[in-house]
Enzyme design. Structure first.
Site, PDB file in Angstrom:
ATOM      1  N   SER A 241       0.827  -1.213   0.000  1.00  0.00           N
ATOM      2  CA  SER A 241       0.000   0.000   0.000  1.00  0.00           C
ATOM      3  C   SER A 241       0.860   1.261   0.000  1.00  0.00           C
ATOM      4  CB  SER A 241      -0.889   0.044   1.237  1.00  0.00           C
ATOM      5  OG  SER A 241      -1.739  -1.061   1.279  1.00  0.00           O
TER       6      SER A 241
HETATM    7  N1  SAH Z   1       0.510  -5.874   4.009  1.00  0.00           N
HETATM    8  C1  SAH Z   1       1.302  -6.105   2.813  1.00  0.00           C
HETATM    9  C2  SAH Z   1       0.551  -5.828   1.526  1.00  0.00           C
HETATM   10  C3  SAH Z   1      -0.442  -6.848   1.287  1.00  0.00           C
HETATM   11  S1  SAH Z   1      -1.098  -7.042  -0.324  1.00  0.00           S
HETATM   12  C4  SAH Z   1       2.580  -5.336   2.844  1.00  0.00           C
HETATM   13  O1  SAH Z   1       2.802  -4.545   3.770  1.00  0.00           O
HETATM   14  O2  SAH Z   1       3.385  -5.554   1.940  1.00  0.00           O
HETATM   15  C5  SAH Z   1      -2.319  -8.218   0.179  1.00  0.00           C
HETATM   16  C6  SAH Z   1      -1.787  -9.585   0.451  1.00  0.00           C
HETATM   17  O3  SAH Z   1      -2.875 -10.392   0.897  1.00  0.00           O
HETATM   18  C7  SAH Z   1      -1.212 -10.287  -0.777  1.00  0.00           C
HETATM   19  O4  SAH Z   1       0.104 -10.660  -0.532  1.00  0.00           O
HETATM   20  C8  SAH Z   1      -2.133 -11.487  -0.971  1.00  0.00           C
HETATM   21  O5  SAH Z   1      -1.465 -12.640  -1.446  1.00  0.00           O
HETATM   22  C9  SAH Z   1      -2.665 -11.699   0.431  1.00  0.00           C
HETATM   23  N2  SAH Z   1      -3.933 -12.442   0.500  1.00  0.00           N
HETATM   24  C10 SAH Z   1      -4.980 -12.417  -0.363  1.00  0.00           C
HETATM   25  N3  SAH Z   1      -5.954 -13.240   0.060  1.00  0.00           N
HETATM   26  C11 SAH Z   1      -5.519 -13.802   1.213  1.00  0.00           C
HETATM   27  C12 SAH Z   1      -6.076 -14.752   2.129  1.00  0.00           C
HETATM   28  N4  SAH Z   1      -7.274 -15.313   1.948  1.00  0.00           N
HETATM   29  N5  SAH Z   1      -5.323 -15.097   3.206  1.00  0.00           N
HETATM   30  C13 SAH Z   1      -4.090 -14.567   3.416  1.00  0.00           C
HETATM   31  N6  SAH Z   1      -3.529 -13.671   2.594  1.00  0.00           N
HETATM   32  C14 SAH Z   1      -4.218 -13.297   1.496  1.00  0.00           C
END
Ligand code: SAH
Length: 226
Positions: free
Chosen positions: A78
């Protein structure tokens, strides 16, 4: 005078150790404080975590700019302001046990780790979970535990949590996660499919919940595990 000299020496040594400190300070002043984030702990954490080490080398130069960035596997980290805003809304205390859904690069987890007692974070994509765990370990964020798994299930062995943050957007806040939130706890999540809203949910002492919509956002979707 003497104290000032010492302070100056410490500042210069730190700046020399991390030449990007000035870029982070500018990011915090221009993008985060300027938009109204005021919590001192959050601002300190955002100044401290080396965001450029959480993104792929090809985009590291853009790490302190005012937008999200790709982190591989079609996922994104983000925009700095959104990380700061969500962290401020979460209102993390020194003794908080925090659950994050969507580890991604590990950046949000690193920010949280400077404010909380322990951070548990779940990532669906094994490669991202492994590289985030390794990165967090190498950078010394020792109070973060990463696991590969489905965020919809939460982390029952470690529940209940004082704080829960989702960094991928589900169509609705999963009930399992609300159940794993302590009474008096808070949960912050982007919610929705075609349009998303950042939601702050508070669980009252009597177990009922209050929801507030904060602002429109655009996150990657939270995917159901296969
Ligand atoms: N917080 C992260 C950004 C996350 S992007 C940072 O600081 O870099 C959102 C993430 O959620 C992605 O890596 C994606 O693979 C994960 N995601 C999507 N669906 C998910 C689920 N059901 N359980 C766990 N992770 C998930």
């Amino acid at each position: 005078m003497r104290v000032e000299l010492i302070t100056l020496a410490v500042c210069c040594t730190l700046a020399a150790q991390d030449p990007l400190q000035r870029e982070r300070d500018r990011m915090v002043a221009d993008q985060i404080e300027a938009r109204g984030v005021r919590d001192g702990g959050v601002l300190r954490a955002m100044r401290a975590v080396p965001r450029h080490l959480f993104v792929p080398p090809a985009v590291a130069k853009l790490a302190y700019e005012d937008h999200p960035l790709p982190i591989g596997h079609e996922q994104t980290i983000s925009q700095p302001y959104i990380v700061a805003l969500m962290t401020e809304l979460l209102d993390v205390k020194r003794d908080s046990i925090v659950l994050e859904i969507g580890t991604g690069s590990g950046y949000q987890a690193a920010v949280l780790s400077l404010l909380a007692r322990e951070v548990y974070t779940i990532e669906l994509i094994p490669e991202l979970a492994h590289s985030a765990a390794q990165r967090l370990r190498e950078l010394g964020y020792s109070n973060v535990v990463v696991k590969t798994g489905d965020g919809y299930a939460g982390w029952p062995e470690k529940a209940p949590f004082d704080r829960i943050i989702l960094t991928a957007a589900p169509p609705e806040i999963p009930h399992t996660l609300i159940d794993q939130l302590k009474r008096g706890g808070k949960l912050v999540a982007p919610v929705g499919r075609s349009s998303q809203t950042l939601v702050l949910l508070s669980k009252r002492r009597d177990g009922t919940v209050e929801r507030k919509s904060v602002l429109p956002v655009a996150f990657v979707p939270m995917r159901p595990a296969r």
